[in-house]
Motif scaffolding. Structure first.
Motif, mmCIF file in Angstrom:
data_model
loop_
_atom_site.group_PDB
_atom_site.id
_atom_site.type_symbol
_atom_site.label_atom_id
_atom_site.label_comp_id
_atom_site.label_asym_id
_atom_site.label_seq_id
_atom_site.Cartn_x
_atom_site.Cartn_y
_atom_site.Cartn_z
ATOM 1 N N ALA A 1 0.828 -1.207 0.000
ATOM 2 C CA ALA A 1 0.000 0.000 0.000
ATOM 3 C C ALA A 1 0.862 1.257 0.000
ATOM 4 C CB ALA A 1 -0.932 -0.002 1.218
ATOM 5 N N VAL A 2 1.938 1.253 0.760
ATOM 6 C CA VAL A 2 2.840 2.410 0.772
ATOM 7 C C VAL A 2 3.497 2.587 -0.591
ATOM 8 C CG1 VAL A 2 4.975 3.314 1.768
ATOM 9 C CG2 VAL A 2 3.263 2.275 3.253
ATOM 10 N N ALA A 3 3.910 1.483 -1.210
ATOM 11 C CA ALA A 3 4.531 1.560 -2.533
ATOM 12 C C ALA A 3 3.579 2.135 -3.561
ATOM 13 C CB ALA A 3 5.001 0.171 -2.967
ATOM 14 N N LEU A 4 2.302 1.819 -3.441
ATOM 15 C CA LEU A 4 1.310 2.369 -4.362
ATOM 16 C C LEU A 4 0.907 3.788 -3.988
ATOM 17 C CD1 LEU A 4 -1.059 -0.715 -4.753
ATOM 18 C CD2 LEU A 4 0.301 0.326 -6.567
ATOM 19 N N ALA A 5 0.878 4.089 -2.690
ATOM 20 C CA ALA A 5 0.311 5.351 -2.228
ATOM 21 C C ALA A 5 1.229 6.550 -2.454
ATOM 22 C CB ALA A 5 -0.043 5.253 -0.743
ATOM 23 N N LEU A 6 2.517 6.415 -2.211
ATOM 24 C CA LEU A 6 3.393 7.583 -2.246
ATOM 25 C C LEU A 6 3.465 8.246 -3.620
ATOM 26 C CD1 LEU A 6 6.313 6.700 0.186
ATOM 27 C CD2 LEU A 6 4.268 8.064 0.577
ATOM 28 N N PRO A 7 3.611 7.507 -4.730
ATOM 29 C CA PRO A 7 3.570 8.196 -6.029
ATOM 30 C C PRO A 7 2.233 8.883 -6.287
ATOM 31 C CG PRO A 7 4.537 6.013 -6.256
ATOM 32 C CD PRO A 7 3.961 6.086 -4.883
ATOM 33 N N GLN A 8 1.133 8.246 -5.873
ATOM 34 C CA GLN A 8 -0.181 8.865 -6.063
ATOM 35 C C GLN A 8 -0.348 10.078 -5.145
ATOM 36 O OE1 GLN A 8 -2.011 7.733 -8.595
ATOM 37 N NE2 GLN A 8 -0.321 6.293 -8.863
ATOM 38 N N ALA A 9 0.209 10.016 -3.950
ATOM 39 C CA ALA A 9 0.151 11.162 -3.043
ATOM 40 C C ALA A 9 0.908 12.347 -3.609
ATOM 41 C CB ALA A 9 0.724 10.771 -1.678
ATOM 42 N N ALA A 10 2.015 12.086 -4.302
ATOM 43 C CA ALA A 10 2.776 13.178 -4.916
ATOM 44 C C ALA A 10 1.944 13.893 -5.964
ATOM 45 C CB ALA A 10 4.057 12.621 -5.541
ATOM 46 N N ILE A 11 1.239 13.126 -6.794
ATOM 47 C CA ILE A 11 0.381 13.730 -7.824
ATOM 48 C C ILE A 11 -0.757 14.506 -7.183
ATOM 49 C CG2 ILE A 11 -1.176 13.212 -9.745
ATOM 50 C CD1 ILE A 11 0.550 10.716 -10.272
ATOM 51 N N LEU A 12 -1.413 13.893 -6.199
ATOM 52 C CA LEU A 12 -2.556 14.525 -5.560
ATOM 53 C C LEU A 12 -2.148 15.791 -4.812
ATOM 54 C CD1 LEU A 12 -5.578 14.192 -5.140
ATOM 55 C CD2 LEU A 12 -5.099 12.836 -3.096
ATOM 56 N N THR A 13 -0.980 15.795 -4.216
ATOM 57 C CA THR A 13 -0.489 16.988 -3.519
ATOM 58 C C THR A 13 -0.322 18.153 -4.481
ATOM 59 O OG1 THR A 13 0.678 15.668 -1.857
ATOM 60 C CG2 THR A 13 1.418 17.935 -2.154
ATOM 61 N N ARG A 14 0.249 17.896 -5.635
ATOM 62 C CA ARG A 14 0.449 18.955 -6.619
ATOM 63 C C ARG A 14 -0.881 19.489 -7.136
ATOM 64 N NH1 ARG A 14 5.901 18.865 -8.263
ATOM 65 N NH2 ARG A 14 5.407 20.097 -10.113
ATOM 66 N N VAL A 15 -1.847 18.596 -7.344
ATOM 67 C CA VAL A 15 -3.168 19.033 -7.800
ATOM 68 C C VAL A 15 -3.852 19.868 -6.723
ATOM 69 C CG1 VAL A 15 -5.457 18.236 -8.491
ATOM 70 C CG2 VAL A 15 -3.432 17.107 -9.391
ATOM 71 N N MET A 16 -3.759 19.423 -5.474
ATOM 72 C CA MET A 16 -4.381 20.157 -4.374
ATOM 73 C C MET A 16 -3.765 21.539 -4.241
ATOM 74 S SD MET A 16 -6.698 19.688 -2.019
ATOM 75 C CE MET A 16 -7.301 20.530 -0.562
ATOM 76 N N ARG A 17 -2.477 21.636 -4.312
ATOM 77 C CA ARG A 17 -1.806 22.928 -4.202
ATOM 78 C C ARG A 17 -2.202 23.847 -5.351
ATOM 79 N NH1 ARG A 17 2.541 25.215 -6.692
ATOM 80 N NH2 ARG A 17 3.785 26.731 -5.490
#
Length: 315
Positions: free
Chosen positions: A185-201
């Motif tokens: 889950a961590v391996a899948l989550a961190l790349p997706q979190a990076a994308i989502l963080t940029r979109v949120m910002r």
């Protein structure tokens, strides 16, 4: 709201109908005969013909398509050519691994991305913002399979905090199951979190320039108060889009991570079915994944209307 939901539901049904036809045609035109593959190159023609009849492959494609669709509507996905067991049972067993993994990864991704994106937007141009953007750039650039192997090397082999792979089953307990799914889950989550963080910002920074945000500031709210009270909700539409797409990706596209961690999920099931020319399994699993993607998009559309009521009047 009800009219809007019904129109979206009709679109979902039509999309599923078209998708089922496309999936069936694409899989059926693939080279190779399942009966010949199962019996080997030295099998006699009459033996192959008998197996084709047993598997229902001697019927015409329209009849097989209608039988397949009718079976799915009643919950019967057919019988696996290779394992001779109901496909529905095989999918259910694998879904209890892939679905919790996708939800676990999506939860981690959202919990990381929301505060990181808000933090970066609130400190635009400052060291905190640049640090978050640098971390997200790294998260987007690093392949998740390489990151997964690094997690195994560090936390499974060196520290021995987690197992290197495998899944004990939910019968072993909730904690044992979640513990086995944590590294994937961590391996899948961190790349997706990076994308989502940029979109949120990015969404929050766009909102900060709107007139209603300037009005809120003029009424005495600080930048941070205006951001939390008025900015976050209005920035959710593009964020919800990405979350919906990410869930679909995590459910349907985790095959590499499942291979790295030897997880018996849907991705490995499709891979094995393709290798053995088990067409009924491939068609059913792909159709289920398409159903999940379209359903998630439907729910995201409804979430749009709840977040921004103006969308209901446009459609």
């Amino acid at each position: 709201m009800l009219h809007y939901a019904l129109k979206r539901l009709l679109s979902l049904i039509l999309s599923l109908a078209v998708a089922s036809l496309v999936i069936f045609l694409v899989v059926e035109v693939a080279p190779g005969d399942p009966a010949s593959f199962m019996l080997g190159v030295n099998a006699q023609p009459e033996t192959i013909a008998a197996l084709r009849a047993e598997l229902g492959l001697d019927h015409g494609k329209p009849a097989r398509y209608l039988t397949w669709v009718a079976g799915m509507l009643s919950g019967d996905f057919g019988t696996s050519y290779t394992y001779r067991t109901p496909v529905a049972g095989m999918i259910a067993d694998r879904l209890w691994v892939s679905l919790p993994l996708a939800l676990y990864a999506l939860t981690l991704s959202t919990l990381i991305a929301f505060p990181a994106g808000i933090y970066a937007a609130a400190r635009r141009g400052k060291p905190g913002d640049m640090a978050v953007m640098g971390a997200t750039q790294l998260g987007v650039a690093v392949p998740n399979f390489w990151f997964a192997m690094m997690l195994v090397l560090i936390f499974a082999i060196n520290l021995r905090w987690f197992g290197a792979g495998g899944f004990p089953g939910w019968d072993a307990g909730l904690w044992a199951g979640l513990h086995a799914l944590t590294l994937p889950a961590v391996a899948l989550a961190l790349p997706q979190a990076a994308i989502l963080t940029r979109v949120m910002r990015s969404a929050l920074l766009d909102i900060l320039g709107e007139d209603f945000m300037r009005t809120a500031r003029a009424k005495g709210l600080t930048r941070r108060q205006a951001l939390w009270r008025h900015g976050v909700r209005n920035a959710l539409i593009p964020v919800l889009t990405i979350i919906g797409l990410q869930f679909s990706f995590l459910l349907a596209g985790a095959i590499i991570i499942e291979q790295v961690f030897y997880l018996p999920g849907l991705g490995r099931l499709v891979f094995q079915a393709i290798s053995s020319r088990d067409l009924i399994v491939v068609e059913s699993v792909v159709m289920l994944l398409v159903f999940a993607v379209i359903t998630v998009n439907f729910l995201v559309d409804l979430a749009y209307a709840l977040v921004d009521p103006r969308l209901r009047s446009r459609i």
